[in-house]
Scaffold this motif. Sequence first.
Motif, mmCIF file in Angstrom:
data_model
loop_
_atom_site.group_PDB
_atom_site.id
_atom_site.type_symbol
_atom_site.label_atom_id
_atom_site.label_comp_id
_atom_site.label_asym_id
_atom_site.label_seq_id
_atom_site.Cartn_x
_atom_site.Cartn_y
_atom_site.Cartn_z
ATOM 1 N N LYS A 2 0.830 -1.203 0.000
ATOM 2 C CA LYS A 2 0.000 0.000 0.000
ATOM 3 C C LYS A 2 0.866 1.255 0.000
ATOM 4 O O LYS A 2 0.600 2.228 -0.729
ATOM 5 C CB LYS A 2 -0.890 -0.026 1.239
ATOM 6 C CG LYS A 2 -1.852 1.153 1.311
ATOM 7 C CD LYS A 2 -2.752 1.019 2.538
ATOM 8 C CE LYS A 2 -3.710 2.212 2.615
ATOM 9 N NZ LYS A 2 -4.599 2.116 3.793
ATOM 10 N N GLU A 3 1.951 1.242 0.802
ATOM 11 C CA GLU A 3 2.844 2.392 0.861
ATOM 12 C C GLU A 3 3.566 2.609 -0.479
ATOM 13 O O GLU A 3 3.761 3.746 -0.928
ATOM 14 C CB GLU A 3 3.893 2.207 1.973
ATOM 15 C CG GLU A 3 3.343 2.307 3.381
ATOM 16 C CD GLU A 3 2.561 1.071 3.795
ATOM 17 O OE1 GLU A 3 2.668 0.044 3.064
ATOM 18 O OE2 GLU A 3 1.841 1.136 4.800
ATOM 19 N N LYS A 6 1.156 4.216 -2.931
ATOM 20 C CA LYS A 6 0.943 5.610 -2.591
ATOM 21 C C LYS A 6 2.140 6.463 -3.043
ATOM 22 O O LYS A 6 1.989 7.578 -3.560
ATOM 23 C CB LYS A 6 0.739 5.749 -1.090
ATOM 24 C CG LYS A 6 0.400 7.178 -0.633
ATOM 25 C CD LYS A 6 0.132 7.210 0.870
ATOM 26 C CE LYS A 6 -0.276 8.612 1.307
ATOM 27 N NZ LYS A 6 0.713 9.622 0.984
ATOM 28 N N ARG A 9 1.928 6.923 -6.791
ATOM 29 C CA ARG A 9 0.893 7.890 -7.164
ATOM 30 C C ARG A 9 1.346 9.324 -6.881
ATOM 31 O O ARG A 9 1.209 10.214 -7.743
ATOM 32 C CB ARG A 9 -0.384 7.584 -6.404
ATOM 33 C CG ARG A 9 -1.541 8.506 -6.791
ATOM 34 C CD ARG A 9 -2.773 8.212 -5.988
ATOM 35 N NE ARG A 9 -2.527 8.520 -4.561
ATOM 36 C CZ ARG A 9 -3.452 8.354 -3.602
ATOM 37 N NH1 ARG A 9 -4.631 7.832 -3.889
ATOM 38 N NH2 ARG A 9 -3.152 8.648 -2.334
ATOM 39 N N ASP A 10 1.905 9.540 -5.666
ATOM 40 C CA ASP A 10 2.343 10.896 -5.306
ATOM 41 C C ASP A 10 3.458 11.386 -6.226
ATOM 42 O O ASP A 10 3.473 12.552 -6.653
ATOM 43 C CB ASP A 10 2.821 10.907 -3.836
ATOM 44 C CG ASP A 10 1.680 10.648 -2.850
ATOM 45 O OD1 ASP A 10 0.503 10.791 -3.292
ATOM 46 O OD2 ASP A 10 1.959 10.321 -1.695
ATOM 47 N N LEU A 60 -6.275 -1.501 -4.970
ATOM 48 C CA LEU A 60 -5.368 -0.359 -4.745
ATOM 49 C C LEU A 60 -4.624 0.032 -6.024
ATOM 50 O O LEU A 60 -4.426 1.218 -6.306
ATOM 51 C CB LEU A 60 -4.364 -0.731 -3.635
ATOM 52 C CG LEU A 60 -4.926 -0.849 -2.213
ATOM 53 C CD1 LEU A 60 -3.860 -1.388 -1.263
ATOM 54 C CD2 LEU A 60 -5.435 0.510 -1.734
ATOM 55 N N THR A 64 -4.915 3.628 -7.943
ATOM 56 C CA THR A 64 -3.710 4.410 -8.260
ATOM 57 C C THR A 64 -3.674 4.760 -9.751
ATOM 58 O O THR A 64 -3.378 5.905 -10.149
ATOM 59 C CB THR A 64 -2.447 3.623 -7.876
ATOM 60 O OG1 THR A 64 -2.507 3.289 -6.478
ATOM 61 C CG2 THR A 64 -1.196 4.438 -8.160
#
Length: 339
Positions: A2-3, A6, A9-10, A60, A64
């Motif tokens: 999950k990290e 993220k 995506r960021d 997820l 994303t």
Amino acid sequence: MKEKLKAIRDEAITKIQQSGSLDKLNEIRVAYLGKKGELTEVLKGMKSVAPEDRPKVGQLVNETRTAIEEKLEELKTQLAKAAREAQLKSEVIDVTLPAKKNNVGHRHPNTIALEEVERIFIGMGYEVVEGPEVEYDYYNFEALNIPANHPAKDEQDTFYINDQIVLRTQTSPVQVREMEKGKLPIRMIAPGRVFRSDEVDATHSPSFHQIEGLVIDKNITFADLKGTLEQFAKELFGEHTKVKFRPHHFPFTEPSAEVDVTCFKCGGKGCRMCKGEGWIEILGCGMVHPRVLRMSGINPEEYSGFAFGVGLERIALLKYEIDDMRLLYENDSRFLSQF
């Protein structure tokens, strides 16, 4: 996992926001969503995820992807709009400007005059015949009763290619060639370019145009010649035009005459156009010399005929009141557009 998603995506959104062109935006799309992109690599690693966690990880990944695609599409729309606005500003069209005109050419004054002369004589039953501009000395001189010692054969008057070939000084050679064919009767005009060794001035040029006519038949008289030219003058200069014949000499005609017409500007009263005389000279003519007929294989005891010749430029100058022949050849659109 999950990290990691993220972080991808960021990072992708940050790069998208920092991109300033459509090309850079496409590079980011390929780097993250392409076949070898970072998000695709994460999907390839799904086999190492526990079976019970795969649905959640797949969700997820899709979220994303959706976030990155939405940001890409949003910025793409903004950049495309900005590019369009810049294009519109740089390609401003002033609709109040006058349209570009399509300049279409038209006939030269010489052509207009020639077509009118041809129309007149074709209406009388004549045919238009053409011949070579580079001519044998025989056709240009000898067959027209101009012997070797005649002044017209001087190199100061004639352009010689060699002792047998010249640039024709008149279109009369075309008449000789037609007579040699033996197809009688003959009613023809021969327009074309001719050459003489003249200095260029307001009334002379080394290259100009002539229209010569010839009629050969039985019982042709000077009265036929006079009637023909009188009708020609009336058709060309107006129905009230009168003609005057003055005795002259030409080697290929006997008797010969110069023809004047009443000034079409003043009607014969006298003006600047006719230099106060009331008459304007337009052409030369005469009955075909028996020797010329005989040299072309025509029996002068059975046939007779008449011939005439007029300068095309002279007709154009008179008809349109042009006072300098050079204007016809300077290609000045300001002058030519008047016709």
